[in-house]
Design a protein around this motif. Structure first.
Motif, short mmCIF file in Angstrom:
data_model
loop_
_atom_site.label_atom_id
_atom_site.label_comp_id
_atom_site.label_asym_id
_atom_site.label_seq_id
_atom_site.Cartn_x
_atom_site.Cartn_y
_atom_site.Cartn_z
N LEU A 251 6.04 -0.68 8.31
CA LEU A 251 5.85 0.67 7.78
C LEU A 251 7.18 1.22 7.29
CD1 LEU A 251 4.18 3.33 7.43
CD2 LEU A 251 4.87 3.89 9.79
N VAL A 252 7.21 1.65 6.05
CA VAL A 252 8.35 2.37 5.50
C VAL A 252 7.92 3.82 5.36
CG1 VAL A 252 9.96 2.59 3.57
CG2 VAL A 252 9.12 0.32 4.24
N SER A 253 8.58 4.71 6.10
CA SER A 253 8.18 6.12 6.14
C SER A 253 9.30 6.98 5.60
CB SER A 253 7.85 6.52 7.58
OG SER A 253 7.47 7.87 7.67
N ALA A 254 8.98 7.82 4.61
CA ALA A 254 9.99 8.68 3.99
C ALA A 254 9.47 10.11 3.94
CB ALA A 254 10.32 8.20 2.58
N ALA A 255 10.38 11.06 4.12
CA ALA A 255 10.02 12.48 4.09
C ALA A 255 11.17 13.27 3.49
CB ALA A 255 9.70 12.99 5.50
N VAL A 256 10.83 14.40 2.84
CA VAL A 256 11.85 15.25 2.21
C VAL A 256 11.53 16.71 2.48
CG1 VAL A 256 12.36 13.61 0.35
CG2 VAL A 256 10.59 15.35 0.02
N GLY A 257 12.54 17.54 2.31
CA GLY A 257 12.40 18.99 2.37
C GLY A 257 13.67 19.64 1.88
N ARG A 258 13.54 20.62 1.01
CA ARG A 258 14.68 21.34 0.48
C ARG A 258 15.71 20.38 -0.14
NH1 ARG A 258 15.60 26.49 1.55
NH2 ARG A 258 17.82 26.17 1.89
N PHE A 259 16.85 20.18 0.50
CA PHE A 259 17.90 19.28 -0.01
C PHE A 259 18.10 18.08 0.91
CE2 PHE A 259 18.77 23.47 -1.69
CZ PHE A 259 19.17 23.24 -2.99
N VAL B 95 0.85 -1.18 0.00
CA VAL B 95 0.00 0.00 0.00
C VAL B 95 0.89 1.23 0.00
CG1 VAL B 95 -1.72 1.33 1.28
CG2 VAL B 95 -1.88 -1.17 1.19
N VAL B 96 0.68 2.12 -0.96
CA VAL B 96 1.48 3.34 -1.09
C VAL B 96 0.60 4.53 -0.74
CG1 VAL B 96 2.93 4.74 -2.61
CG2 VAL B 96 2.82 2.24 -2.93
N ILE B 97 0.96 5.24 0.32
CA ILE B 97 0.23 6.43 0.75
C ILE B 97 0.93 7.65 0.15
CG2 ILE B 97 -0.69 7.73 2.70
CD1 ILE B 97 -1.62 4.87 2.78
N GLY B 98 0.28 8.29 -0.80
CA GLY B 98 0.86 9.45 -1.45
C GLY B 98 1.47 9.09 -2.79
N ALA B 99 0.92 9.64 -3.86
CA ALA B 99 1.44 9.39 -5.21
C ALA B 99 2.16 10.63 -5.73
CB ALA B 99 0.30 9.00 -6.15
N GLY B 100 2.99 11.23 -4.89
CA GLY B 100 3.69 12.45 -5.23
C GLY B 100 5.15 12.22 -5.54
N GLY B 101 6.01 13.11 -5.00
CA GLY B 101 7.43 13.02 -5.31
C GLY B 101 8.08 11.75 -4.81
N ILE B 102 7.76 11.34 -3.58
CA ILE B 102 8.28 10.08 -3.05
C ILE B 102 7.54 8.91 -3.66
CG2 ILE B 102 8.45 8.69 -0.95
CD1 ILE B 102 8.91 11.34 0.58
N GLY B 103 6.22 9.04 -3.79
CA GLY B 103 5.43 7.95 -4.33
C GLY B 103 5.75 7.59 -5.76
N SER B 104 6.17 8.56 -6.56
CA SER B 104 6.46 8.28 -7.98
C SER B 104 7.48 7.16 -8.16
CB SER B 104 6.93 9.56 -8.69
OG SER B 104 5.86 10.46 -8.86
N PRO B 105 8.71 7.26 -7.61
CA PRO B 105 9.64 6.15 -7.78
C PRO B 105 9.24 4.89 -7.03
CG PRO B 105 10.60 7.87 -6.40
CD PRO B 105 9.33 8.43 -6.98
N VAL B 106 8.55 5.06 -5.88
CA VAL B 106 8.07 3.88 -5.16
C VAL B 106 7.14 3.06 -6.06
CG1 VAL B 106 6.60 3.08 -3.27
CG2 VAL B 106 8.31 4.85 -2.84
N GLY C 62 -4.94 -6.31 4.69
CA GLY C 62 -4.31 -7.32 3.85
C GLY C 62 -2.95 -6.94 3.30
N ALA C 63 -2.44 -5.78 3.70
CA ALA C 63 -1.14 -5.34 3.18
C ALA C 63 0.01 -6.12 3.82
CB ALA C 63 -0.95 -3.85 3.42
N ASP C 64 1.07 -6.32 3.04
CA ASP C 64 2.31 -6.90 3.57
C ASP C 64 3.31 -5.81 3.94
OD1 ASP C 64 1.93 -9.89 3.12
OD2 ASP C 64 1.46 -9.09 1.13
N VAL C 65 3.13 -4.62 3.38
CA VAL C 65 3.98 -3.49 3.72
C VAL C 65 3.22 -2.22 3.34
CG1 VAL C 65 5.18 -3.46 1.47
CG2 VAL C 65 6.31 -2.49 3.50
N VAL C 66 3.42 -1.17 4.14
CA VAL C 66 2.84 0.15 3.86
C VAL C 66 3.99 1.12 3.66
CG1 VAL C 66 1.49 2.06 4.77
CG2 VAL C 66 0.73 -0.29 5.16
N ILE C 67 3.94 1.88 2.58
CA ILE C 67 4.95 2.91 2.31
C ILE C 67 4.25 4.26 2.40
CG2 ILE C 67 6.66 3.79 0.70
CD1 ILE C 67 5.23 0.35 0.08
#
Length: 256
Positions: A149-157, A35-46, A121-126
């Protein structure tokens, strides 16, 4: 289980020759649900890398539509997608990329009322969303369901990535890391900016760690936090402690 087809053998050949993955690992990926939460900048490559890797089922969750300002970093979208629901455009990419992957597009905003059903039913949540309250909601639901749970966040650089399996006695949960604040105000990417490749790097890391949770290889990443500073081209890995008083997973939880 049905063996890999000739097309799958050819498609995933570079996985299969890896001793750490092999045919057994590829079969694990094929029967997995991410399950991918967010189809944005992080979600695109995921989304792209998990689809290419042969994850059997992808559930994509995002209530936003493609905007021109997204295109600088959300590389799964094209100019012609502007105005389209993100999950619809992303699901179309998944289908074109790998017909062996089933994809569910959920154009909804995650909240405490629907989150359990969305990750069922998820095996992993991103989680690559840009809202702290949503992150807490997703983290609590993943912990309750005992889903990595795989949690990723970004900001600036900069960016950070953590893997959480807080139901395990020695592993922290997301709240062990961030505390139990009900909300956290901070500047958004729209206000502070973000350079596009940072999201690609963190999203690729997140896809790698999601695969690791399904078909384990190398060192277990649960309970570790990766910090990336791309102004200084520096990467650090920290081991996060489990908080005995954590209100979510601790052995002696505090009163909420």
């Amino acid at each position: 289980m049905t063996p890999l087809s000739p097309d799958e053998m050819a498609r995933y050949a570079r996985h299969i020759v890896l001793p750490e993955i092999g045919g057994t690992g590829q079969l694990r990926l094929r029967r997995a649900h991410a399950v991918v939460i967010g189809a944005g900048g992080i979600g695109s490559p995921v989304i792209q890398y998990l689809a290419a890797a042969g994850i059997g089922r992808l559930t994509l969750i995002d209530d936003d539509r493609v905007d021109a300002s997204n295109l600088q970093r959300q590389t799964i979208f094209a100019t012609t997608d502007i105005g389209t629901p993100k999950v619809a455009a992303a699901a179309a990419i998944v289908t074109r990329l790998n017909p062996h992957v089933a994809v569910d597009a959920c154009a909804v905003r995650v909240d405490r009322d629907n989150v359990r059903g969305l990750i069922d039913g998820a095996d992993v949540v991103i989680d690559g969303c840009d809202n702290f309250d949503t992150r807490l909601t997703v983290a609590d639901a993943a912990l309750a369901a005992r889903v990595p749970l795989v949690s990723a966040a970004v900001g600036r650089f900069e960016g950070q990535l953590g893997v959480f399996r807080g139901w395990e006695p020695s592993r922290p949960c997301y709240r062990c890391f961030v505390g139990d604040a009900p909300s956290r105000e901070g500047a958004t990417c729209a206000e502070e900016g973000v350079i596009g490749p940072v999201t690609g790097i963190l999203g690729s890391f997140a896809a790698l760690e999601a695969i690791r949770q399904i078909a384990p290889f190398g060192e277990d990443s649960a309970g570790k936090l990766v910090l990336i500073d791309l102004l200084a081209l520096r990467l650090r890995t920290l081991t996060l402690p489990k908080d005995p008083g954590c209100p979510a997973c601790g052995t002696s939880p505090r009163d909420p």
